[in-house]
Each structure stands twice: as C-alpha cells, then as structure tokens.
Design a protein around this motif. Structure first.
Motif, PDB file in Angstrom:
ATOM      1  N   ASN A  50    -121.148  27.902-142.034  1.00 49.81           N
ATOM      2  CA  ASN A  50    -121.123  28.350-143.082  1.00 49.81           C
ATOM      3  C   ASN A  50    -121.868  29.706-143.322  1.00 49.81           C
ATOM      4  N   THR A  51    -122.404  30.050-141.952  1.00 49.83           N
ATOM      5  CA  THR A  51    -123.434  30.975-142.076  1.00 49.83           C
ATOM      6  C   THR A  51    -122.467  32.354-142.356  1.00 49.83           C
ATOM      7  N   GLN A  52    -122.923  33.196-142.927  1.00 54.03           N
ATOM      8  CA  GLN A  52    -122.153  34.551-143.206  1.00 54.03           C
ATOM      9  C   GLN A  52    -122.543  35.573-142.186  1.00 54.03           C
ATOM     10  N   LEU A  53    -121.331  36.293-141.907  1.00 55.51           N
ATOM     11  CA  LEU A  53    -121.521  37.285-140.785  1.00 55.51           C
ATOM     12  C   LEU A  53    -122.601  38.301-141.098  1.00 55.51           C
ATOM     13  N   ARG A  54    -122.940  38.494-142.498  1.00 49.86           N
ATOM     14  CA  ARG A  54    -123.964  39.476-142.723  1.00 49.86           C
ATOM     15  C   ARG A  54    -125.283  39.037-142.373  1.00 49.86           C
ATOM     16  N   ASP A  55    -125.595  37.780-142.214  1.00 48.92           N
ATOM     17  CA  ASP A  55    -126.708  36.939-141.779  1.00 48.92           C
ATOM     18  C   ASP A  55    -126.899  37.363-140.543  1.00 48.92           C
ATOM     19  N   LEU A  56    -125.913  37.471-139.612  1.00 53.57           N
ATOM     20  CA  LEU A  56    -125.995  37.618-138.143  1.00 53.57           C
ATOM     21  C   LEU A  56    -126.279  39.130-137.912  1.00 53.57           C
ATOM     22  N   ASN A  57    -125.443  40.071-138.758  1.00 52.43           N
ATOM     23  CA  ASN A  57    -125.638  41.555-138.781  1.00 52.43           C
ATOM     24  C   ASN A  57    -125.793  42.082-140.047  1.00 52.43           C
ATOM     25  N   PRO A  58    -126.963  42.386-140.271  1.00 49.42           N
ATOM     26  CA  PRO A  58    -126.991  42.996-141.977  1.00 49.42           C
ATOM     27  C   PRO A  58    -126.159  44.433-142.065  1.00 49.42           C
ATOM     28  N   VAL A  59    -126.033  45.077-140.809  1.00 52.71           N
ATOM     29  CA  VAL A  59    -125.356  46.177-141.328  1.00 52.71           C
ATOM     30  C   VAL A  59    -123.690  46.347-140.943  1.00 52.71           C
ATOM     31  N   LEU A  60    -123.111  45.081-140.708  1.00 54.13           N
ATOM     32  CA  LEU A  60    -121.741  44.791-140.465  1.00 54.13           C
ATOM     33  C   LEU A  60    -121.023  45.529-141.538  1.00 54.13           C
ATOM     34  N   ARG A  61    -119.905  46.108-141.026  1.00 52.07           N
ATOM     35  CA  ARG A  61    -118.924  46.897-142.028  1.00 52.07           C
ATOM     36  C   ARG A  61    -117.683  46.036-141.979  1.00 52.07           C
ATOM     37  N   ALA A  62    -116.852  46.041-142.957  1.00 56.25           N
ATOM     38  CA  ALA A  62    -115.426  45.429-142.860  1.00 56.25           C
ATOM     39  C   ALA A  62    -114.673  46.105-141.780  1.00 56.25           C
ATOM     40  N   SER A  63    -114.058  45.445-141.016  1.00 54.88           N
ATOM     41  CA  SER A  63    -113.186  46.063-139.947  1.00 54.88           C
ATOM     42  C   SER A  63    -112.349  44.831-139.754  1.00 54.88           C
ATOM     43  N   SER A  64    -111.608  44.965-138.320  1.00 51.88           N
ATOM     44  CA  SER A  64    -110.805  44.174-137.654  1.00 51.88           C
ATOM     45  C   SER A  64    -110.726  44.221-136.283  1.00 51.88           C
ATOM     46  N   ILE A  65    -110.302  43.250-135.778  1.00 51.08           N
ATOM     47  CA  ILE A  65    -110.401  43.113-134.283  1.00 51.08           C
ATOM     48  C   ILE A  65    -108.994  42.511-133.806  1.00 51.08           C
ATOM     49  N   SER A  66    -108.276  43.283-133.082  1.00 53.34           N
ATOM     50  CA  SER A  66    -106.936  42.962-132.262  1.00 53.34           C
ATOM     51  C   SER A  66    -107.382  41.741-131.188  1.00 53.34           C
ATOM     52  N   ILE A  67    -106.655  40.918-131.008  1.00 56.91           N
ATOM     53  CA  ILE A  67    -106.850  40.000-130.172  1.00 56.91           C
ATOM     54  C   ILE A  67    -105.301  39.480-129.460  1.00 56.91           C
ATOM     55  N   ALA A  68    -105.210  39.989-128.295  1.00 56.61           N
ATOM     56  CA  ALA A  68    -103.780  39.664-127.542  1.00 56.61           C
ATOM     57  C   ALA A  68    -103.813  38.887-126.709  1.00 56.61           C
ATOM     58  N   PRO A  69    -102.722  37.988-126.289  1.00 56.45           N
ATOM     59  CA  PRO A  69    -102.947  36.838-125.185  1.00 56.45           C
ATOM     60  C   PRO A  69    -103.258  37.287-123.961  1.00 56.45           C
ATOM     61  N   ASP A  70    -103.185  38.764-123.580  1.00 52.02           N
ATOM     62  CA  ASP A  70    -103.575  39.097-122.257  1.00 52.02           C
ATOM     63  C   ASP A  70    -104.954  39.718-122.250  1.00 52.02           C
ATOM     64  N   THR A  71    -105.796  39.521-123.361  1.00 54.45           N
ATOM     65  CA  THR A  71    -107.220  39.979-123.560  1.00 54.45           C
ATOM     66  C   THR A  71    -107.979  39.161-122.484  1.00 54.45           C
ATOM     67  N   ILE A  72    -108.372  39.662-121.663  1.00 52.02           N
ATOM     68  CA  ILE A  72    -109.555  39.046-120.577  1.00 52.02           C
ATOM     69  C   ILE A  72    -110.676  38.264-121.549  1.00 52.02           C
ATOM     70  N   THR A  73    -111.013  37.104-121.306  1.00 48.98           N
ATOM     71  CA  THR A  73    -112.037  36.469-121.919  1.00 48.98           C
ATOM     72  C   THR A  73    -113.284  37.165-122.230  1.00 48.98           C
ATOM     73  N   TRP A  74    -113.814  37.761-121.005  1.00 48.91           N
ATOM     74  CA  TRP A  74    -115.165  38.471-121.134  1.00 48.91           C
ATOM     75  C   TRP A  74    -115.023  39.690-121.842  1.00 48.91           C
ATOM     76  N   ALA A  75    -113.718  40.428-122.110  1.00 50.93           N
ATOM     77  CA  ALA A  75    -113.614  41.604-122.744  1.00 50.93           C
ATOM     78  C   ALA A  75    -113.399  41.173-124.198  1.00 50.93           C
ATOM     79  N   LEU A  76    -113.146  39.961-124.507  1.00 51.70           N
ATOM     80  CA  LEU A  76    -113.195  39.637-126.101  1.00 51.70           C
ATOM     81  C   LEU A  76    -114.396  39.369-126.623  1.00 51.70           C
ATOM     82  N   GLU A  77    -115.437  38.746-125.708  1.00 54.41           N
ATOM     83  CA  GLU A  77    -116.860  38.668-126.001  1.00 54.41           C
ATOM     84  C   GLU A  77    -117.616  39.820-125.942  1.00 54.41           C
ATOM     85  N   LYS A  78    -117.150  40.748-125.163  1.00 56.89           N
ATOM     86  CA  LYS A  78    -118.007  42.042-125.077  1.00 56.89           C
ATOM     87  C   LYS A  78    -117.440  42.854-126.502  1.00 56.89           C
TER      88      LYS A  78
END
Length: 139
Positions: A50-78
């Motif tokens: 239940n931790t909110q993302l703003r608690d992990l990063n107070p300056v986080l702005r609304a955005s999105s991330i695209s995740i494709a099946p061919d994404t390398i695991t480390w690239a997603l984490e990075k």
C-alpha cells in the motif's frame, strides 16, 4: 503494454498491472538501487504493497512506461530507475518459490515468462544451475 504511473499510485497498482501481462513474473520494490546482474538485499525490500509511489520518490510526476515482451529484464529495471527513481527487481516464479532474476537479467520478459510458466509444469522445488545463485523469496 503501457503502465500509467502517478505519485498517488500504490506499489500494488504497478505490481498488479505488470503481473496481469506476465503472470509468472512480479515486480518487487526496494529502497536502494542495484546494478546489472546484481541482486538487491532483502532488508531493502518494501513489503507494504500500500506504499504510495510519492513516498518512494517525492518529486515523481505522472507519466507512463511501455513494457514490451522483448524488453530485456535489466533494461526494464534500469528504466524504472532512470525515469522514475524507483528501484525494482523482476522476480520469476520457479515452482512454488520466486527467484530474483539477477543471474538472468539478460533474458527478455517473454523468455522469463516462458521459464516461469514451464516451471509450473516441472517438479516443484527444482531449479536450474543458473537459478541456484538467485535470491529465493518464499511465498
């Protein structure tokens, strides 16, 4: 798939969206970063979904991330680290346990998902030589 990210979202919102596309994978959040093919220390894992993302990063702005099946695991984490200053690790199901994919960071999400799905068909508790050094999280 695209995941919308908002400061008011909870960790569980991202985890659920990710697991809907990849049912044998999951995202775990940590309070500290890690390097490629490196694991995260369990003591830095954030257990409260239940931790909110703003608690992990107070300056986080609304955005999105695209995740494709061919994404390398480390690239997603990075990408999570660089774009949102959020520290995530992908875990893969292996029978009845979850493995931190540090040793297999070079695989795509589709490959990780296939390994996770295949592990459900094999004898529970068996791991490959590659997986023996991965962090195991008991469910």
């Amino acid at each position: 798939m695209t995941i919308q990210i908002s400061p008011n979202d909870h960790i569980s919102d991202l985890q659920n969206a990710f697991s809907a596309a990849y049912p044998h994978l999951k995202l775990q959040f940590f309070s500290k970063a890690h390097g490629e093919s490196k694991g995260s220390f369990a003591k830095f894992m954030i257990h409260d979904r239940n931790t909110q993302l703003r608690d992990l990063n107070p300056v986080l702005r609304a955005s999105s991330i695209s995740i494709a099946p061919d994404t390398i695991t480390w690239a997603l984490e990075k990408n999570f680290e660089e774009a949102f200053n959020l520290h995530v690790q992908v875990f893969r199901q292996s029978g009845s346990i979850w493995l931190e994919t540090s040793v297999s960071d070079h695989l795509t999400l589709a490959e990780q998902e296939a390994k996770g799905a295949k592990s459900k068909l094999t004898t529970e508790g068996q791991t490959t030589a590659e997986e023996q050094n991965d962090y195991h999280e008991q469910e």
